[in-house]
Design a protein around this motif. Structure first.
Motif, PDB file in Angstrom:
ATOM      1  N   PHE A 258     -45.363  35.851  23.846  1.00  0.00           N
ATOM      2  CA  PHE A 258     -44.982  35.062  22.631  1.00  0.00           C
ATOM      3  C   PHE A 258     -43.546  34.828  22.735  1.00  0.00           C
ATOM      4  O   PHE A 258     -43.076  33.630  22.609  1.00  0.00           O
ATOM      5  CB  PHE A 258     -45.163  35.939  21.441  1.00  0.00           C
ATOM      6  N   GLU A 264     -42.868  27.601  20.316  1.00  0.00           N
ATOM      7  CA  GLU A 264     -43.416  28.349  19.499  1.00  0.00           C
ATOM      8  C   GLU A 264     -42.349  29.222  18.903  1.00  0.00           C
ATOM      9  O   GLU A 264     -42.295  29.620  17.530  1.00  0.00           O
ATOM     10  CB  GLU A 264     -44.669  29.225  19.943  1.00  0.00           C
ATOM     11  N   PHE A 268     -40.825  29.572  14.942  1.00  0.00           N
ATOM     12  CA  PHE A 268     -40.800  30.722  14.050  1.00  0.00           C
ATOM     13  C   PHE A 268     -39.449  31.115  13.693  1.00  0.00           C
ATOM     14  O   PHE A 268     -39.225  31.301  12.647  1.00  0.00           O
ATOM     15  CB  PHE A 268     -41.421  31.764  15.316  1.00  0.00           C
ATOM     16  N   ARG A 296     -47.178  37.687  12.780  1.00  0.00           N
ATOM     17  CA  ARG A 296     -47.439  37.227  14.314  1.00  0.00           C
ATOM     18  C   ARG A 296     -47.969  38.628  14.720  1.00  0.00           C
ATOM     19  O   ARG A 296     -47.536  39.639  14.844  1.00  0.00           O
ATOM     20  CB  ARG A 296     -46.253  37.122  14.923  1.00  0.00           C
TER      21      ARG A 296
END
Length: 354
Positions: A258, A264, A268, A296
């Motif tokens: 992640f 991404e 976020f 998440r």
């Protein structure tokens, strides 16, 4: 508010369990708390059982002790956490480390991430200012060889991006002065987002015969403007997470996947700022997301502390740390708020000097 259902004694027991567990990493038993709080072990056990039933504590299967749940950590952060301001000695240390990058905005955010990773032993992340809402403050030229030079684009958010261009003729200092005057007359004050291929083509038409000499210059400006449009991620210390017993190897792998997805992760962090709905005077106030609050799945066993920095009073980017839920929240909140405020002031001062 969650904590309103808790008596003062339950709150004291919860705070003591969080503090002890964060320090030792071991489940906390009633005997230790009885000595600390001056209450009988039987009373402590009853209160701890109630706190488990209410969802504020958990009991590992192999232990008679208790550990905080994510709900318990949230009450601790919101209600029980003692203030831990950055000490004068710590301020001097942090200021000294930041001073190294005072005149290099491109390295400042990377340096802040490394500083946070080294001091916290967690993963640390920062985002550079995005050019999506920035203006072109100015364009500079630096000759690098007989036929090459560097174009430097400076934005209103303090971002500096550069690109080397090459000409098919010898570049003179007089020629660079002409380039400087012409491009700043046409581009300074425009939005970075306005620098499109069609716009650059129109600039080329407007300079007439000079377009032959400036084609590589204009192409370099287009490319460097594109670079400015995207915030960059500075991720440091991600391997620190491998050394926490709370994490299984698969958990760390998912976290790293992640964190390494730059687009991404950037979305976020920006979303957390939008959801926070900060006033300009509150931008640097840290936000704590515990476990499932991140929404998440990769971070369901982690905590994230985020602070946002501003340039000239407007949101510009974020800095944060990611680690297990067992952390000294008060200390790292204070660090992040101090550093975000310092970064904002440094970038604002740099921008005003240009």
């Amino acid at each position: 508010m969650r904590w309103l259902e808790l008596s003062e004694r339950k709150l004291k027991i919860l705070a003591a369990i969080v503090n002890t567990y964060v320090e030792t990493g071991e489940p906390v038993g009633s005997k230790l708390l009885a000595l600390e709080l001056g209450v009988s072990s039987a009373t402590i056990r009853n209160e701890m059982a109630n706190l488990v039933d209410m969802g504020y504590l958990q009991q590992p299967h192999t232990s008679a002790g208790r550990v905080p749940s994510q709900k318990g950590y949230r009450v601790y952060v919101d209600r029980l956490m003692p203030a831990q301001p950055v000490t004068e000695e710590e301020q001097k240390y942090l200021d000294g480390m930041l001073t190294i990058y005072a005149y290099d905005p491109d390295k400042l955010l990377s340096g802040v991430s490394q500083l946070l990773a080294d001091t916290s032993r967690f993963a640390a992340v920062s985002t550079t200012p995005s050019g999506s809402s920035a203006l072109i403050k100015g364009i500079q030229f630096v000759q690098t060889s007989r036929r090459t030079a560097m174009v430097i684009l400076i934005t209103s958010t303090g971002m500096m991006k550069n690109r080397i261009f090459r000409c098919d003729f010898d570049i003179t200092s007089e020629m660079l002065r002409v380039f400087f005057r012409m491009v700043n007359e046409k581009l300074a004050g425009l939005a970075v987002s306005a620098i499109t291929p069609a716009f650059i083509q129109s600039v080329g038409v407007s300079v007439g015969e000079m377009a032959v000499l400036m084609s590589s210059v204009l192409l370099a400006i287009l490319e460097v403007a594109r670079d400015c449009m995207h915030a960059e991620i500075n991720l440091k210390g991600e391997t620190n997470l491998l050394f926490y017993p709370e994490y299984q190897l698969g958990t760390v792998r998912r976290i790293l996947e992640f964190l390494e997805s730059e687009q991404e992760l950037c979305r976020f962090l920006k979303k957390e700022f939008v959801q926070k709905e900060c006033l300009s005077s509150e931008i640097s106030k840290a936000r704590v997301l515990i476990g499932n609050e991140t929404n998440r799945p990769e971070l369901s066993e982690s905590s994230l502390i985020i602070a946002h920095y501003s340039i000239a009073g407007a949101y510009a980017g974020s800095i944060g740390i990611i680690g297990p839920t067992r952390m000294w929240y008060g200390k790292w909140i204070a660090y992040l708020e101090y550093l975000s405020d310092s970064v904002g002031r440094m970038l604002t001062a740099f921008m005003q000097e240009q």
